[in-house]
Write an enzyme that holds these catalytic residues in place. Structure first.
Site, short mmCIF file in Angstrom:
data_model
loop_
_atom_site.label_atom_id
_atom_site.label_comp_id
_atom_site.label_asym_id
_atom_site.label_seq_id
_atom_site.Cartn_x
_atom_site.Cartn_y
_atom_site.Cartn_z
N GLU A 155 100.49 41.12 -18.42
CA GLU A 155 100.39 39.87 -19.17
C GLU A 155 101.73 39.49 -19.80
OE1 GLU A 155 96.43 41.68 -18.69
OE2 GLU A 155 98.35 42.44 -19.42
N PRO A 206 103.11 56.21 -11.45
CA PRO A 206 101.82 56.26 -12.14
C PRO A 206 101.67 55.08 -13.10
CG PRO A 206 102.91 58.39 -12.19
CD PRO A 206 103.92 57.40 -11.71
N ARG A 207 100.46 54.56 -13.19
CA ARG A 207 100.22 53.40 -14.04
C ARG A 207 100.42 53.75 -15.52
NH1 ARG A 207 100.05 47.85 -14.00
NH2 ARG A 207 98.54 47.06 -15.50
N GLU A 247 110.88 49.16 -14.43
CA GLU A 247 111.77 49.18 -13.28
C GLU A 247 111.05 48.97 -11.95
OE1 GLU A 247 115.39 52.05 -14.89
OE2 GLU A 247 113.93 52.86 -13.47
N ASN A 257 98.65 44.11 -9.60
CA ASN A 257 99.39 42.95 -9.13
C ASN A 257 100.09 43.22 -7.80
OD1 ASN A 257 100.81 40.58 -8.92
ND2 ASN A 257 102.07 40.90 -10.73
N LEU A 262 101.81 40.69 -6.27
CA LEU A 262 102.81 39.64 -6.09
C LEU A 262 104.24 40.15 -6.21
CD1 LEU A 262 101.12 36.70 -8.04
CD2 LEU A 262 100.97 37.27 -5.60
N GLU A 263 104.44 41.20 -7.01
CA GLU A 263 105.81 41.68 -7.20
C GLU A 263 106.43 42.22 -5.92
OE1 GLU A 263 105.12 44.26 -10.50
OE2 GLU A 263 105.70 42.75 -11.98
#
Length: 444
Positions: free
Chosen positions: A62, A276-277, A320, A344, A346-347
């Site tokens: 976000e 890792p998230r 990064e 996401n 889109l990156e």
């Protein structure tokens, strides 16, 4: 109703307090942020008591989406300060280190009446903007009582969350009456928010800001310089296959490592980068990789301007990953092999990379469906399918190029939500700048 809600909030914190204490002791979470979450901001935060625009973005995704609005908000409202709040530590780190247009970042307060009122007195917003779907009843009511305009931007309601909201719409209907504008990502998101109780005259479909928040490669020399900085730690030879497993969650890394085992059997120089998230999983993922017999390093251990002579690199830094996608040969986007709603895509798409994700993409359902329909991504049904799909992509440059080109084209074709969102903001808060155009608000 609000009294019962506040009591439940306090009861919830009492119940989860042992877990919060454990997280504070083990990972140093919440300790430094507690005063701000209680509404006690630093004295220097807004020393002169200036009016502001307050944007709330719960976490990293976000925060990065909010950057689509920030430069134009700074230009249109030069007399107002811009403040950004986050809920998570990782979101806070991104906000403080990467968003040059924000005057200050702080932690979002607990949604208890006297706490949110204290925060409002210090922040002094004329407009409160919630990114995506952050509905906080006590704060919204306090904003209405203080005359602060409120709006939801880039709004969405996932298929998983929708039944819960709908079940409790008797509660949310009066809460949503305190929101002045709803800028939703899609027709379905608009229908859902109206069904829950939003006034249809306040709802508009503006599209997804995630497309507009992406920095198109080559559009800015300064941005490209920032991208090349992370590449200095990954001087990878052009013929070395690189697989990035992005934003992985518990239960996914094992599938990624199994797939990599098969990939290395035929491509002996391949490099795997696992991101890792959650930062608290860095140690766990490193142990899993070492247990499989690989040579493993953390990104923070790499030397600048050298090729990483390791089999696996664990990305243990924040902020990064988005730039690192450009070194990838293929990308797996995590949070999608386990029932977490996905992350996401889109990156990597903006760099024209071939993207693979699992069956659980409900948090990005419409974007995922669009990419699949237009040949911009591949979806696997199980973790076992990950290995043959990645192996096929790594061995087929033409297929990678087709997927990547389709993904990049979809990003460019779907930009435009920023203009519509700024028009809705201008309706609530007319710009300070002379000659700024206030476009009419168009409801669904």
């Amino acid at each position: 109703m609000y009294t019962v809600y506040s009591v439940l909030i306090v009861a919830f914190f009492v119940v989860v307090s042992p877990y919060l204490i454990y997280q504070a002791v083990r990972y140093r979470k919440y300790v430094r942020s507690l005063p701000q979450r209680l509404g006690y901001l630093p004295v220097s935060f807004n020393l002169d008591g200036d009016e502001s625009i307050w944007i709330h973005a719960v976490s990293v995704g976000e925060v990065l989406t909010a950057r689509a609005l920030l430069p134009e908000l700074r230009t249109r409202y030069p007399r107002l300060r811009l403040f950004l709040s986050t809920t998570t530590m990782t979101g806070q780190e991104i906000a403080k280190n990467n968003l040059q247009y924000v005057d200050a970042a702080f932690y979002f307060p607990f949604d208890i009446g006297f706490i949110v009122r204290r925060t409002l007195r210090l922040v002094k917003p004329r407009l409160f903007i919630m990114m995506e779907t952050e509905i906080w009843p006590n704060l919204l009511r306090a904003c209405r009582e203080a005359g602060v305009k409120t709006m939801l931007v880039n709004g969405r309601i996932s298929s998983r969350a929708y039944p819960r909201y709908r079940f409790a719409r008797w509660f949310f209907r009066p809460v949503l009456q305190h929101v002045d504008r709803f800028c939703m990502q899609s027709d379905e998101a608009a229908r859902r928010i109206i069904d829950i109780g939003a006034d249809p005259d306040r709802v508009a479909v503006t599209g997804s800001l995630k497309f507009d928040s992406l920095e198109i490669p080559g559009a800015s020399a300064a941005a490209d310089l920032g991208r090349h900085r992370i590449l200095r730690y990954f001087r990878v030879s052009p013929d070395r296959p690189v697989v990035i497993a992005a934003s992985t969650l518990k239960g996914e890394d094992e599938h990624v490592l199994e797939a990599f085992q098969r990939i290395r059997a035929t491509m002996t120089t391949a490099l795997l980068i696992i991101a890792p998230r959650k930062p608290e999983r860095f140690d766990e993922v490193e142990r899993l990789a070492r247990r499989s017999g690989w040579q493993v390093a953390r990104r923070s251990e790499l030397r600048v301007d050298q090729e990483p002579h390791f089999d696996i690199v664990v990305l243990d830094t924040i902020g990064e990953l988005a730039q690192l996608y450009q070194v990838a040969t293929a990308v797996f986007v995590g949070g999608s092999l386990v029932d977490a709603g996905g992350h996401n895509i889109l990156e990597p798409a903006v760099f024209g990379k071939p993207i693979v994700f699992g069956p659980y993409m409900q948090n990005f359902a419409e974007i995922a469906r669009t990419f699949l329909d237009h040949g911009g991504a591949i979806q696997v049904r199980t973790g076992a399918e990950l290995e043959p799909v990645l192996l096929d992509l790594l061995g087929d440059p033409a297929k990678r190029a087709r997927l990547g080109a389709a993904a990049r084209a979809l990003v460019e074709a779907n930009r435009g939500a920023r203009t519509k969102s700024l028009a809705a903001i201008a309706q609530l808060l007319p710009p300070d700048t002379p000659g700024a155009v206030v476009r009419p608000f168009r409801k669904t």
